[in-house]
Scaffold this motif. Structure first.
Motif, PDB file in Angstrom:
ATOM      1  N   ALA A 323       0.839  -1.201   0.000  1.00 61.35           N
ATOM      2  CA  ALA A 323       0.000   0.000   0.000  1.00 61.35           C
ATOM      3  C   ALA A 323       0.872   1.247   0.000  1.00 61.35           C
ATOM      4  N   LEU A 324       1.951   1.208   0.802  1.00 61.03           N
ATOM      5  CA  LEU A 324       2.864   2.357   0.881  1.00 61.03           C
ATOM      6  C   LEU A 324       3.571   2.580  -0.455  1.00 61.03           C
ATOM      7  N   HIS A 325       3.928   1.484  -1.124  1.00 63.25           N
ATOM      8  CA  HIS A 325       4.596   1.579  -2.424  1.00 63.25           C
ATOM      9  C   HIS A 325       3.731   2.360  -3.417  1.00 63.25           C
ATOM     10  N   TYR A 326       2.429   2.037  -3.454  1.00 63.09           N
ATOM     11  CA  TYR A 326       1.552   2.678  -4.436  1.00 63.09           C
ATOM     12  C   TYR A 326       1.171   4.101  -4.041  1.00 63.09           C
ATOM     13  N   ILE A 327       0.995   4.347  -2.740  1.00 61.69           N
ATOM     14  CA  ILE A 327       0.645   5.718  -2.354  1.00 61.69           C
ATOM     15  C   ILE A 327       1.851   6.639  -2.521  1.00 61.69           C
ATOM     16  N   ASN A 328       3.055   6.106  -2.385  1.00 58.48           N
ATOM     17  CA  ASN A 328       4.259   6.904  -2.673  1.00 58.48           C
ATOM     18  C   ASN A 328       4.301   7.301  -4.148  1.00 58.48           C
ATOM     19  N   LYS A 329       3.937   6.367  -5.027  1.00 57.08           N
ATOM     20  CA  LYS A 329       3.874   6.673  -6.459  1.00 57.08           C
ATOM     21  C   LYS A 329       2.861   7.782  -6.718  1.00 57.08           C
ATOM     22  N   ALA A 330       1.704   7.665  -6.056  1.00 59.25           N
ATOM     23  CA  ALA A 330       0.635   8.647  -6.249  1.00 59.25           C
ATOM     24  C   ALA A 330       1.071  10.037  -5.798  1.00 59.25           C
ATOM     25  N   VAL A 331       1.703  10.099  -4.639  1.00 56.76           N
ATOM     26  CA  VAL A 331       2.168  11.385  -4.093  1.00 56.76           C
ATOM     27  C   VAL A 331       3.213  12.002  -5.016  1.00 56.76           C
ATOM     28  N   HIS A 332       4.044  11.149  -5.605  1.00 57.99           N
ATOM     29  CA  HIS A 332       5.079  11.641  -6.517  1.00 57.99           C
ATOM     30  C   HIS A 332       4.445  12.284  -7.757  1.00 57.99           C
ATOM     31  N   ILE A 333       3.309  11.718  -8.218  1.00 61.19           N
ATOM     32  CA  ILE A 333       2.628  12.245  -9.404  1.00 61.19           C
ATOM     33  C   ILE A 333       1.870  13.523  -9.069  1.00 61.19           C
ATOM     34  N   ASP A 334       1.206  13.546  -7.909  1.00 55.76           N
ATOM     35  CA  ASP A 334       0.403  14.716  -7.529  1.00 55.76           C
ATOM     36  C   ASP A 334       0.582  15.001  -6.046  1.00 55.76           C
ATOM     37  N   GLY A 335       1.533  15.865  -5.757  1.00 57.26           N
ATOM     38  CA  GLY A 335       1.855  16.187  -4.369  1.00 57.26           C
ATOM     39  C   GLY A 335       0.882  17.141  -3.709  1.00 57.26           C
ATOM     40  N   GLU A 336      -0.149  17.583  -4.457  1.00 55.85           N
ATOM     41  CA  GLU A 336      -1.132  18.510  -3.899  1.00 55.85           C
ATOM     42  C   GLU A 336      -2.457  17.816  -3.588  1.00 55.85           C
ATOM     43  N   VAL A 338      -4.848  15.997  -1.343  1.00 57.43           N
ATOM     44  CA  VAL A 338      -5.001  15.809   0.100  1.00 57.43           C
ATOM     45  C   VAL A 338      -5.367  14.369   0.456  1.00 57.43           C
ATOM     46  N   LEU A 339      -6.124  13.685  -0.431  1.00 58.78           N
ATOM     47  CA  LEU A 339      -6.516  12.296  -0.153  1.00 58.78           C
ATOM     48  C   LEU A 339      -5.298  11.380  -0.129  1.00 58.78           C
ATOM     49  N   TYR A 340      -4.349  11.650  -1.024  1.00 61.80           N
ATOM     50  CA  TYR A 340      -3.118  10.858  -1.035  1.00 61.80           C
ATOM     51  C   TYR A 340      -2.370  11.013   0.277  1.00 61.80           C
ATOM     52  N   TRP A 341      -2.223  12.264   0.742  1.00 61.40           N
ATOM     53  CA  TRP A 341      -1.434  12.506   1.963  1.00 61.40           C
ATOM     54  C   TRP A 341      -2.100  11.898   3.198  1.00 61.40           C
ATOM     55  N   LYS A 342      -3.438  11.897   3.218  1.00 61.52           N
ATOM     56  CA  LYS A 342      -4.137  11.288   4.360  1.00 61.52           C
ATOM     57  C   LYS A 342      -3.860   9.782   4.399  1.00 61.52           C
ATOM     58  N   LEU A 343      -3.914   9.141   3.228  1.00 56.71           N
ATOM     59  CA  LEU A 343      -3.598   7.706   3.183  1.00 56.71           C
ATOM     60  C   LEU A 343      -2.127   7.461   3.497  1.00 56.71           C
ATOM     61  N   PHE A 344      -1.248   8.325   2.970  1.00 55.16           N
ATOM     62  CA  PHE A 344       0.186   8.222   3.243  1.00 55.16           C
ATOM     63  C   PHE A 344       0.437   8.248   4.747  1.00 55.16           C
ATOM     64  N   ALA A 345      -0.230   9.175   5.440  1.00 51.92           N
ATOM     65  CA  ALA A 345      -0.063   9.291   6.891  1.00 51.92           C
ATOM     66  C   ALA A 345      -0.594   8.058   7.611  1.00 51.92           C
ATOM     67  N   THR A 346      -1.780   7.605   7.204  1.00 52.20           N
ATOM     68  CA  THR A 346      -2.416   6.451   7.867  1.00 52.20           C
ATOM     69  C   THR A 346      -1.564   5.188   7.725  1.00 52.20           C
ATOM     70  N   ILE A 347      -1.058   4.958   6.514  1.00 54.99           N
ATOM     71  CA  ILE A 347      -0.253   3.754   6.267  1.00 54.99           C
ATOM     72  C   ILE A 347       1.046   3.797   7.061  1.00 54.99           C
ATOM     73  N   ASN A 348       1.728   4.928   7.053  1.00 54.74           N
ATOM     74  CA  ASN A 348       2.972   5.049   7.809  1.00 54.74           C
ATOM     75  C   ASN A 348       2.735   4.874   9.310  1.00 54.74           C
ATOM     76  N   LYS A 349       1.582   5.353   9.770  1.00 51.09           N
ATOM     77  CA  LYS A 349       1.240   5.169  11.190  1.00 51.09           C
ATOM     78  C   LYS A 349       1.073   3.685  11.507  1.00 51.09           C
ATOM     79  N   ARG A 350       0.389   2.958  10.585  1.00 50.23           N
ATOM     80  CA  ARG A 350       0.202   1.513  10.813  1.00 50.23           C
ATOM     81  C   ARG A 350       1.541   0.775  10.827  1.00 50.23           C
ATOM     82  N   LEU A 351       2.487   1.265  10.028  1.00 50.39           N
ATOM     83  CA  LEU A 351       3.814   0.652   9.963  1.00 50.39           C
ATOM     84  C   LEU A 351       4.736   1.161  11.063  1.00 50.39           C
TER      85      LEU A 351
END
Length: 468
Positions: A323-336, A338-351
């Motif tokens: 999940a982190l691998h794909y959300i990192n790709k998404a953030v790289h494509i569109d760093g603005e 907000v839905l990507y960053w919320k998932l990025f935060a949630t996944i990193n918290k779980r890890l």
């Protein structure tokens, strides 16, 4: 250069050749009109102006060329000049409908929509054919839309459709007005009546299906889309909408069939690919679901729903690394996003990657996601990282959006006691207990070292006695 007179673009070719050589060639007024129309259609305003200037030098009395001149002046917001020309033309041809249309256009561009409507109504009085009336009705309908007078707009779009039943633009506008007014049943009645006279109008069946879908009558929606497809078996939109209905009816295999038909009829759309993925996921066919989610982002890397679908697919299966691998790709494509960053935060918290999770929550807030849980999750991570001052500042910001919130108050109380700011700690802890005593466990969970302090025990005990 040799020209073929059979070439329908012959006048345009001659004109452009003339511009290069500076020779002056003669064109009749109709040729100039076609040349100017071509340039306006293609957004070549400067060339249109040159054609108008030369056309008027050769045909100074041409009303149509003057009307093109007005069109250019309107584009350039030169409304006074446009009005002067129109007044002159009106004196010459008081019954020319196009002059009224341009007068209305000038008024509309200046937000004088009521006056534009009055001009167009006058044009209807002098128009000579139903086709002209249809165009004028459409223009009046649009003016009423600008005024947000949807009841009046729908009257004129209906008149437009009565004059020309094949005017699907008017049909769409009628349904748009009903949608805006939340009059789904009225839209359904109108469309059914229209279909009585036009039973093979695929656009009307499609719109009827959408109305039934809006009121959650999925069986009737399904039937309407079937009729749209019978009327035109290449109607991609009808297959898409039918697929959505079948999903609501939990007929996922049939939904997949309809979405796949659209892939065969036209270029694959990311929407259809994504919906096929969701249907396979509902059917428990995980490999196929993932295959179509990946096809979705390959087709349109900017579609956030595709990246979110893949990320959540892995999250549901507790595969947070993927999940982190794909959300990192998404953030790289569109760093603005907000839905990507919320998932990025949630996944990193779980890890348990707390620093990365904190960055994600901070970026989420910076992008305008002010949900309470975002503020609280960020503060909890800052507490775990020992960043107490940053946690306090974060919670004080949250309190501006959520005043009198017990979860914020307990955290502030614990943080102020932790940083030895006793009076502030007492104030916020008492606030938290006053607002919701059942949430006092927050102190135990987030600040276990504080729970045995006599002052905190006393404040909690006193609040419990008072509440009883």
């Amino acid at each position: 250069m040799n020209y073929s007179h059979d070439d329908e673009n012959f006048p345009l070719t001659r004109f452009e050749s003339m511009l290069k050589t500076n020779d002056i060639l003669f064109f009749d007024s109709n040729e100039f009109e076609n040349i100017i129309h071509h340039y306006l259609e293609n957004g070549k305003i400067s060339l249109a102006k040159r054609a108008i200037k030369l056309g008027l030098s050769q045909h100074p009395s041409s009303v149509n060329l003057r009307l093109f001149q007005v069109e250019i002046l309107v584009i350039e917001n030169k409304f006074t000049e446009a009005d002067d020309i129109l007044d002159m033309l009106h004196d010459l041809e008081p019954n020319n409908e196009e002059i009224y249309i341009q007068k209305a256009n000038v008024l509309s561009k200046q937000d004088e929509h009521e006056k534009a409507i009055n001009i167009l109504l006058t044009a209807i009085d002098i128009s000579s054919t139903p086709a002209e009336d249809s165009d004028l009705y459409a223009l009046i309908g649009m003016e009423y839309l600008f005024l947000d007078q949807f009841d009046n707009a729908v009257i004129y779009f209906k008149k437009c459709l009565e004059s020309d039943p094949s005017d699907y633009s008017a049909l769409h506008n009628i349904v748009y007005c009903y949608d805006f007014l939340d009059l789904n049943q009225d839209a359904i009645s109108y469309l059914n009546n229209f279909l009585d006279s036009n039973p093979y109008c695929e656009v009307a069946w499609h719109q009827l299906g959408r109305q039934y879908f809006a009121i959650k009558d999925y069986n009737k929606a399904n039937a309407a889309f079937d009729f749209a497809i019978i009327s035109d078996d290449t109607f991609v939109g009808a297959y898409i909408e039918k697929g959505k209905v079948l999903e609501k009816l939990k007929q996922y295999e049939e939904a997949i069939e309809n979405y796949k038909i659209t892939l065969a009829l036209d270029e694959p759309t990311s929407f259809a690919l994504l919906r096929i993925g969701y249907c396979y996921e509902k059917l428990g066919q995980e490999d196929m679901a993932l295959q179509f989610f990946k096809k979705t982002v390959e087709d349109d890397a900017l579609l956030d729903k595709g990246w979110i679908a893949i990320t959540k697919f892995y999250m549901k299966r507790l595969n947070y690394q993927k999940a982190l691998h794909y959300i990192n790709k998404a953030v790289h494509i569109d760093g603005e996003n907000v839905l990507y960053w919320k998932l990025f935060a949630t996944i990193n918290k779980r890890l348990n990657f707390l620093e990365e999770a904190e960055i994600g929550y901070k970026r989420t807030l910076e992008l305008g996601n002010y949900e309470l849980d975002t503020w609280l999750d960020r503060s909890d991570i800052l507490i775990a990282l020992g960043e107490y001052d940053a946690a306090i500042f974060n919670l004080l910001q949250a309190a501006e959006f959520y005043p009198e919130n017990s979860e914020i108050e307990y955290r502030l109380g614990g943080l102020y006691f932790t940083t030895l700011q006793t009076e502030k700690g007492r104030f916020h802890l008492k606030n938290g207990l006053r607002l919701n005593i059942d949430y006092s466990f927050i102190i135990t969970e987030l600040f276990p070292k504080l729970i045995d302090r006599p002052i905190i025990k006393a404040i909690i005990s006193e609040s419990k006695k008072t509440s009883n």
